[in-house]
Design a protein around this motif. Sequence first.
Motif, mmCIF file in Angstrom:
data_model
loop_
_atom_site.group_PDB
_atom_site.id
_atom_site.type_symbol
_atom_site.label_atom_id
_atom_site.label_comp_id
_atom_site.label_asym_id
_atom_site.label_seq_id
_atom_site.Cartn_x
_atom_site.Cartn_y
_atom_site.Cartn_z
ATOM 1 N N GLU A 1 0.815 -1.213 0.000
ATOM 2 C CA GLU A 1 0.000 0.000 0.000
ATOM 3 C C GLU A 1 0.853 1.269 0.000
ATOM 4 N N LEU A 2 0.214 2.359 -0.374
ATOM 5 C CA LEU A 2 0.916 3.642 -0.431
ATOM 6 C C LEU A 2 0.937 4.302 0.933
ATOM 7 N N LEU A 3 2.052 4.905 1.237
ATOM 8 C CA LEU A 3 2.257 5.525 2.538
ATOM 9 C C LEU A 3 2.567 6.996 2.317
ATOM 10 N N GLY A 4 1.846 7.877 3.001
ATOM 11 C CA GLY A 4 2.173 9.287 2.867
ATOM 12 C C GLY A 4 1.070 10.162 3.404
ATOM 13 N N ALA A 5 1.403 11.416 3.636
ATOM 14 C CA ALA A 5 0.406 12.385 4.091
ATOM 15 C C ALA A 5 -0.206 13.000 2.842
ATOM 16 N N TYR A 6 -1.137 12.260 2.251
ATOM 17 C CA TYR A 6 -1.621 12.602 0.919
ATOM 18 C C TYR A 6 -2.279 13.982 0.870
ATOM 19 N N ALA A 7 -3.171 14.248 1.811
ATOM 20 C CA ALA A 7 -3.881 15.530 1.829
ATOM 21 C C ALA A 7 -2.889 16.689 1.926
ATOM 22 N N GLU A 8 -1.903 16.543 2.781
ATOM 23 C CA GLU A 8 -0.928 17.614 2.968
ATOM 24 C C GLU A 8 -0.052 17.769 1.725
ATOM 25 N N MET A 9 0.270 16.665 1.077
ATOM 26 C CA MET A 9 1.020 16.719 -0.181
ATOM 27 C C MET A 9 0.267 17.546 -1.214
ATOM 28 N N GLN B 1 -1.927 19.753 -0.761
ATOM 29 C CA GLN B 1 -2.059 21.160 -0.388
ATOM 30 C C GLN B 1 -0.716 21.850 -0.161
ATOM 31 N N ARG B 2 0.344 21.066 -0.302
ATOM 32 C CA ARG B 2 1.694 21.600 -0.098
ATOM 33 C C ARG B 2 1.817 22.323 1.238
ATOM 34 N N VAL B 3 1.379 21.656 2.265
ATOM 35 C CA VAL B 3 1.549 22.196 3.621
ATOM 36 C C VAL B 3 2.321 21.169 4.444
ATOM 37 N N ALA B 4 2.791 21.579 5.606
ATOM 38 C CA ALA B 4 3.512 20.658 6.467
ATOM 39 C C ALA B 4 2.574 19.547 6.938
ATOM 40 N N SER B 5 3.139 18.413 7.211
ATOM 41 C CA SER B 5 2.332 17.262 7.605
ATOM 42 C C SER B 5 1.640 17.485 8.941
ATOM 43 N N MET B 6 0.370 17.138 9.002
ATOM 44 C CA MET B 6 -0.329 17.105 10.283
ATOM 45 C C MET B 6 -0.541 15.656 10.676
ATOM 46 N N THR B 7 0.080 14.790 9.914
ATOM 47 C CA THR B 7 -0.115 13.363 10.096
ATOM 48 C C THR B 7 1.167 12.740 10.624
ATOM 49 N N SER B 8 1.007 11.832 11.553
ATOM 50 C CA SER B 8 2.136 11.077 12.061
ATOM 51 C C SER B 8 2.039 9.664 11.482
ATOM 52 N N ILE B 9 3.104 9.209 10.859
ATOM 53 C CA ILE B 9 3.085 7.874 10.261
ATOM 54 C C ILE B 9 4.133 7.025 10.947
ATOM 55 N N GLU B 10 3.668 6.002 11.640
ATOM 56 C CA GLU B 10 4.531 5.255 12.539
ATOM 57 C C GLU B 10 4.443 3.763 12.259
ATOM 58 N N ALA B 11 5.588 3.108 12.298
ATOM 59 C CA ALA B 11 5.618 1.667 12.061
ATOM 60 C C ALA B 11 5.174 0.919 13.306
ATOM 61 N N LEU B 12 4.281 -0.033 13.132
ATOM 62 C CA LEU B 12 3.835 -0.857 14.256
ATOM 63 C C LEU B 12 4.669 -2.131 14.352
ATOM 64 N N GLU B 13 5.466 -2.366 13.322
ATOM 65 C CA GLU B 13 6.367 -3.519 13.263
ATOM 66 C C GLU B 13 7.641 -3.034 12.585
ATOM 67 N N PRO B 14 8.735 -3.792 12.733
ATOM 68 C CA PRO B 14 9.910 -3.461 11.931
ATOM 69 C C PRO B 14 9.499 -3.470 10.470
ATOM 70 N N ALA B 15 9.863 -2.433 9.721
ATOM 71 C CA ALA B 15 9.298 -2.288 8.374
ATOM 72 C C ALA B 15 10.356 -1.880 7.358
ATOM 73 N N ARG B 16 10.017 -2.116 6.100
ATOM 74 C CA ARG B 16 10.826 -1.626 4.998
ATOM 75 C C ARG B 16 9.910 -0.921 4.010
ATOM 76 N N VAL B 17 10.364 0.212 3.498
ATOM 77 C CA VAL B 17 9.550 0.951 2.533
ATOM 78 C C VAL B 17 10.407 1.383 1.342
ATOM 79 N N LEU B 18 9.705 1.709 0.263
ATOM 80 C CA LEU B 18 10.362 2.176 -0.945
ATOM 81 C C LEU B 18 9.962 3.639 -1.134
#
Lengths: 195, 195
Positions: free
Chosen positions: A78-86, A88-105
């Motif tokens: 799945e896609l990961l990101g603060a889509y709404a903020e992207m 609107q080109r504003v700073a993130s109001m979203t916190s994105i946190e791994a619940l397990e050891p993770a790898r992303v691209l």
Amino acid sequence: MRFPKLYEQLAPLGPIPESEWERAESLAREQAVERKAHFLRPGDAADRFAVVLQGVFRLVRVSARGGETVKAFRAEGELLGAYAEMLQRVASMTSIEALEPARVLVFRTQDFQTLEEGHACWVRVARRVAERHFLLKEKREQEFLELSAEERLDTFWAEHPHLRGRVPQRDVAAYLGITEVALSRIMSRKRKRTE
Amino acid sequence: MRFPKLYEQLAPLGPIPESEWERAESLAREQAVERKAHFLRPGDAADRFAVVLQGVFRLVRVSARGGETVKAFRAEGELLGAYAEMLQRVASMTSIEALEPARVLVFRTQDFQTLEEGHACWVRVARRVAERHFLLKEKREQEFLELSAEERLDTFWAEHPHLRGRVPQRDVAAYLGITEVALSRIMSRKRKRTE
DNA sequence: TTGCCGCCTTAACCTGGGTTAACCTCCGCC
DNA sequence: GGCGGAGGTTAACCCAGGTTAAGGCGGCAA
């Protein structure tokens, strides 16, 4: 095809020529995220997004008044990101946190924009992504409008069976818009009913 | 520029050459909708959308189990249509009804697709429309997750002052996810508090 | 081993909103 | 002028979920 997860996610959104896949992969950077570490935290620039290769993330919106609400979980493919903020080109109001050891691209949005300018297929992808995000949110709106918390819980597990055992209950509760206490109560109610 | 409302809605989404405006206007059809008449009803093909020239509409989702939920109101200058169903190419599950005598500017989605094939500016418009729909829904999700019914009411009026007196209270209640009785109660509570 | 911490559960009490039903008021229509 | 219907209000009662607080339990570190 170095990253099947990437392909899996983007291929259904429209035909992408081999050469463009290669361009995309050359822009991507693989990154490990430890359990409880953040891919993005509130205040960060929303200038990158990622595809989850491994692990589960939770997207938490931190409001001005300090409240935390869980907007979504994201697992493999799945896609990961603060889509709404992207958008609107504003700073993130979203916190994105791994619940397990993770790898992303990881992709920088800036690089993706370059892709878009280079080939129309990426414009179509971007549009489909927007449309899919919309459909997801509309579905969620509908659930809040017409389902009880218990029904929302059933729907949640029916649609995200792969999250079983991977997300803490308190986060599921926050996702459903109730407290962990209420969730626990609902579950014990269900247990009693079916025994 | 025959239709300022159309321009007002689409121009902010990206530059559109004069010649394309003309093509678009030549595809549009003006249509009157009487009070309580439908622009779309559940079961109809979701093969057209419109810009509201005059009047207010309510978008109601009719669920399988007979429940009705109000998804949105649309007034002058806004886009009207069963957007989710259009994207998915399924029959409409949405009922779109005029709350006042209304006029709309109708496009067939098929015609819009022709526009898109003719000039890239329409692709950008379509994408921006998708993104805006997403942002609206995300906002609404946030409201359900972190606001009480009373706070949602305040937010609603703050953001839609032009709907004052034009939408029946029961529909506002349905939009907020509560009953008309609860809404009435909330309002009298507020009245008491401020006198 | 002990003690602490993170996560979950349970209970007691309170409140907001659902349900039902009676009633009011305005308005259009006969 | 009277009648009926649509939209809104109010009251009584119930229940789901919030709040607070007190454990339970497994895991981990000292």
